[in-house]
Design a protein around this motif. Structure first.
Motif, PDB file in Angstrom:
ATOM      1  N   UNK A   1       0.950  -1.233  -0.103  1.00 22.35           N
ATOM      2  CA  UNK A   1      -0.222   0.274   0.041  1.00 22.35           C
ATOM      3  C   UNK A   1       1.245   1.632   0.317  1.00 22.35           C
ATOM      4  N   UNK A   2       2.119   1.710   1.178  1.00 24.88           N
ATOM      5  CA  UNK A   2       2.890   2.961   0.991  1.00 24.88           C
ATOM      6  C   UNK A   2       3.690   2.267  -0.736  1.00 24.88           C
ATOM      7  N   UNK A   3       4.280   1.399  -0.906  1.00 27.30           N
ATOM      8  CA  UNK A   3       4.633   1.669  -2.321  1.00 27.30           C
ATOM      9  C   UNK A   3       3.648   2.591  -3.299  1.00 27.30           C
ATOM     10  N   UNK A   4       2.558   1.895  -3.480  1.00 26.85           N
ATOM     11  CA  UNK A   4       1.552   1.895  -4.217  1.00 26.85           C
ATOM     12  C   UNK A   4       1.516   4.042  -4.220  1.00 26.85           C
ATOM     13  N   UNK A   5       0.945   4.101  -2.373  1.00 29.70           N
ATOM     14  CA  UNK A   5       0.836   5.372  -2.476  1.00 29.70           C
ATOM     15  C   UNK A   5       2.108   6.679  -2.939  1.00 29.70           C
ATOM     16  N   UNK A   6       3.445   6.271  -2.441  1.00 23.09           N
ATOM     17  CA  UNK A   6       4.615   6.814  -3.121  1.00 23.09           C
ATOM     18  C   UNK A   6       4.977   6.685  -4.716  1.00 23.09           C
ATOM     19  N   UNK A   7       4.470   5.764  -5.641  1.00 27.44           N
ATOM     20  CA  UNK A   7       4.373   5.520  -6.769  1.00 27.44           C
ATOM     21  C   UNK A   7       3.514   6.691  -7.696  1.00 27.44           C
TER      22      UNK A   7
END
Length: 199
Positions: A93-99
């Motif tokens: 989820x955090x990777x999705x947000x940053x991306x």
């Protein structure tokens, strides 16, 4: 959209190490949000904005790289779709947000100015078309969200597209429908201006 994504991710990060049941509900809600907002947004860009930008001089490689980037959120949402350990879900989820935040920043800084500066294009018209595809072609428009008990306003999409709906809490974002060209008119229209909107 970025504000709601960030809020949902923050809730998942908080719940991940404390309450597995709550984390699972938040994960499912995040997936539903991505299916309803993030992934259709990417598809609408590919259908409307990117083909217009690709026709402009020296923009083909930029557009192709941005289209290729769209495989990343799809893969991350697919990873979130399958229940797993809460730590792994929180990391995805955090990777999705940053991306997503980085991708939107590239579009705002690189693609939208190209479209706004092209005299043969009307950026406002392109964005209206994109938002119509997203908001008024959405079968859940005006219905209850599957992961919450909230409903979309019957008079609009929930904010951000200018169709009359409102959205409550989010971080301010660039209203790309109002990108200008440094004070010069586009296609004989008055210059457009940058404004922040709540989405």
């Amino acid at each position: 959209m970025a504000g709601e994504l960030a809020a949902r991710v923050a809730m998942l990060l908080t719940a991940a190490g404390r309450d597995r049941d709550a984390a699972e509900r938040i994960r499912a809600g995040l997936v539903a949000f991505c299916d309803r907002e993030i992934l259709p947004h990417a598809a609408a860009e590919e259908a409307v904005l990117y083909p217009a930008a690709r026709r402009l001089p020296d923009s083909r490689l930029l557009v192709e790289s941005l289209i290729a980037e769209h495989s990343c959120p799809t893969a991350l949402v697919d990873a979130l779709r399958t229940p797993s350990d809460t730590t792994g879900a929180a990391a995805d989820a955090r990777a999705l947000q940053v991306f997503f935040e980085e991708h939107v920043a590239k579009e705002n800084a690189l693609v939208l100015p190209l479209l706004a500066a092209a005299p043969e294009l009307r950026l406002a018209g392109l964005l209206t078309d994109m938002h119509d595809r997203l908001d008024h072609g959405d079968p859940s428009h005006g219905r209850r969200f599957p992961d919450t008990q909230e409903s979309r306003p019957e008079s609009g999409c929930g904010g951000g597209c200018g169709c009359g709906g409102e959205d409550e809490a989010a971080e301010p974002e660039l209203d790309v429908r109002s990108v200008g060209t440094g004070g010069h008119s586009v296609s004989g229209e008055p210059p457009l201006r940058l404004v922040a909107v709540r989405v």
